[in-house]
Write a protein that holds these residues in place. Structure first.
Motif, PDB file in Angstrom:
ATOM      1  N   UNK A  58      35.490  35.926  46.743  1.00 10.05           N
ATOM      2  CA  UNK A  58      36.567  36.348  45.850  1.00 10.05           C
ATOM      3  C   UNK A  58      37.817  35.481  46.050  1.00 10.05           C
ATOM      4  N   UNK A  59      38.126  35.175  47.303  1.00  8.86           N
ATOM      5  CA  UNK A  59      39.305  34.361  47.600  1.00  8.86           C
ATOM      6  C   UNK A  59      39.121  32.933  47.091  1.00  8.86           C
ATOM      7  N   UNK A  60      37.923  32.372  47.318  1.00  5.01           N
ATOM      8  CA  UNK A  60      37.638  31.016  46.833  1.00  5.01           C
ATOM      9  C   UNK A  60      37.720  30.967  45.313  1.00  5.01           C
ATOM     10  N   UNK A  61      37.147  31.972  44.668  1.00  2.14           N
ATOM     11  CA  UNK A  61      37.178  32.033  43.203  1.00  2.14           C
ATOM     12  C   UNK A  61      38.616  32.153  42.707  1.00  2.14           C
ATOM     13  N   UNK A 108      35.878  24.243  38.001  1.00  2.00           N
ATOM     14  CA  UNK A 108      35.455  25.168  39.042  1.00  2.00           C
ATOM     15  C   UNK A 108      34.885  24.557  40.300  1.00  2.00           C
ATOM     16  N   UNK A 109      35.089  23.251  40.484  1.00  2.00           N
ATOM     17  CA  UNK A 109      34.484  22.606  41.659  1.00  2.00           C
ATOM     18  C   UNK A 109      35.237  22.895  42.958  1.00  2.00           C
ATOM     19  N   UNK A 110      36.517  23.233  42.865  1.00  2.00           N
ATOM     20  CA  UNK A 110      37.275  23.487  44.094  1.00  2.00           C
ATOM     21  C   UNK A 110      36.748  24.687  44.864  1.00  2.00           C
ATOM     22  N   UNK A 111      36.184  25.660  44.150  1.00  3.27           N
ATOM     23  CA  UNK A 111      35.714  26.854  44.866  1.00  3.27           C
ATOM     24  C   UNK A 111      34.576  26.529  45.823  1.00  3.27           C
ATOM     25  N   UNK A 112      33.881  25.405  45.583  1.00  3.79           N
ATOM     26  CA  UNK A 112      32.843  24.996  46.527  1.00  3.79           C
ATOM     27  C   UNK A 112      33.449  24.530  47.844  1.00  3.79           C
ATOM     28  N   UNK A 113      34.589  23.858  47.771  1.00  2.00           N
ATOM     29  CA  UNK A 113      35.295  23.474  48.993  1.00  2.00           C
ATOM     30  C   UNK A 113      35.918  24.691  49.660  1.00  2.00           C
ATOM     31  N   UNK A 114      36.464  25.586  48.843  1.00  2.00           N
ATOM     32  CA  UNK A 114      37.100  26.789  49.375  1.00  2.00           C
ATOM     33  C   UNK A 114      36.080  27.745  50.007  1.00  2.00           C
ATOM     34  N   UNK A 160      41.074  36.948  39.361  1.00  2.00           N
ATOM     35  CA  UNK A 160      39.929  37.289  40.199  1.00  2.00           C
ATOM     36  C   UNK A 160      38.671  37.541  39.371  1.00  2.00           C
ATOM     37  N   UNK A 161      37.539  37.634  40.076  1.00  2.00           N
ATOM     38  CA  UNK A 161      36.269  37.800  39.379  1.00  2.00           C
ATOM     39  C   UNK A 161      35.778  39.240  39.353  1.00  2.00           C
ATOM     40  N   UNK A 162      35.881  39.950  40.475  1.00  2.00           N
ATOM     41  CA  UNK A 162      35.303  41.287  40.569  1.00  2.00           C
ATOM     42  C   UNK A 162      36.359  42.368  40.757  1.00  2.00           C
ATOM     43  N   UNK A 163      37.280  42.169  41.680  1.00  2.00           N
ATOM     44  CA  UNK A 163      38.311  43.173  41.957  1.00  2.00           C
ATOM     45  C   UNK A 163      39.693  42.625  41.620  1.00  2.00           C
ATOM     46  N   UNK A 164      40.683  43.493  41.706  1.00  2.00           N
ATOM     47  CA  UNK A 164      42.071  43.073  41.518  1.00  2.00           C
ATOM     48  C   UNK A 164      42.773  42.839  42.854  1.00  2.00           C
ATOM     49  N   UNK A 165      41.999  42.814  43.947  1.00  2.00           N
ATOM     50  CA  UNK A 165      42.570  42.722  45.286  1.00  2.00           C
ATOM     51  C   UNK A 165      43.516  41.545  45.438  1.00  2.00           C
TER      52      UNK A 165
END
Length: 299
Positions: free
Chosen positions: A100-103, A142-148, A213-218
């Protein structure tokens, strides 16, 4: 526990891509059938364009977004991980939080850096909001999320677990583009439901650059980027795109970036458009996302 391990091994293994493809195309078909009665204005040309863009980016992403990132993740996990063995009951929720954080940060930076927005804008270029738009994308988006994701490997989350969690969250990300789901009351304040994600796709000033975010609003709550539903969101870019040809529509964001750069004469200003946010201009004339800042678009 054995059943959970078996499910994780299946979802996070070779079946991962087939699962996501099945969820995506199954959702599109079900929604289209529903639209025969529930949404007679369903835009077939726009949907086919979205599907075409998905197929183009998916084929090109096999190496860029799957094989190379997976190799990096495995290398970090095998050689640098802090925890040698982690229980599944701990690894799954940790993997979810890391994903979630990476996304979130990949998505937020894609909206705030000019070149990354040029890659990501195609996902927002549809003037419709439905399952077909869920995988509408450009190959470099969306490639940065792979590094994250690498901190998860560093902590010691098994690649199969991380992939399995990614498949589940991405499946949720397909569902939250549903056009047929109404407001869900208190759930809209906890999860990224379809209405809350439609807020993210809207071009009204109060909705631009919100709900990443993708799933939650956290993390949206944590980093101050949440926007709750008020007036009905109007999906699409501020500077709308009406191109339903996937071969040309995929370059819409790059074309808009080039149009902004062409207004600058100095090369320093031209290059600044690559890293400055999309509403920035070298001469103070707003040429993108202007309603958010109370400005009028350049004529």
């Amino acid at each position: 526990m054995e059943s959970i391990e078996s499910a994780i091994a299946f979802i996070g293994g070779p079946a991962a891509l087939w699962i996501l493809a099945s969820v995506y195309f199954g959702s599109v078909i079900v929604e289209r059938v529903w639209a025969l009665w529930g949404n007679p204005d369903y835009d077939n040309k726009d949907a086919l364009c979205s599907i075409g863009l998905n197929l183009i980016s998916s084929v090109l992403n096999l190496v860029i977004a799957i094989l190379i990132p997976l190799a990096l993740y495995v290398a970090v996990f095998d050689n640098l991980r802090l925890v040698s063995e982690m229980s599944l009951l701990l690894a799954i929720p940790l993997a979810f939080l890391f994903h979630e954080l990476a996304y979130y940060w990949d998505h937020r930076l894609a909206h705030r850096i000019g070149l990354l927005w040029a890659f990501h804008a195609i996902h927002h270029s549809s003037n419709e909001f439905n399952h077909s738009t869920a995988a509408r994308g450009f190959v470099f988006d969306g490639q940065l999320k792979n590094l994250f994701a690498l901190p998860a490997a560093f902590v010691g989350i098994d690649p199969v677990v991380y992939i399995a969690v990614s498949v589940c969250t991405n499946a949720f990300g397909i569902w939250n583009h549903a056009s047929y789901v109404p407001r869900m009351g208190w759930i809209d304040r906890v999860l990224m439901t379809p209405k809350m994600h439609k807020v993210h796709h809207a071009n009204q000033p109060q909705y631009i650059d919100r709900n990443y975010s993708q799933v939650t609003l956290l993390y949206d709550r944590l980093f101050g980027s949440v926007a709750h539903l008020a007036e009905e969101p109007d999906p699409g870019l501020v500077k709308r795109v009406y191109d339903n040809n996937p071969l040309t529509a995929q370059f819409a964001g790059l074309k808009q970036l080039k149009d902004r750069m062409d207004h600058a004469e100095r090369w320093q200003d031209k290059l600044a458009y690559l890293w400055r946010p999309p509403e920035w201009s070298h001469d103070g004339v707003c040429r993108s996302d202007c309603p958010k800042y109370g400005a009028l678009p350049a004529s």
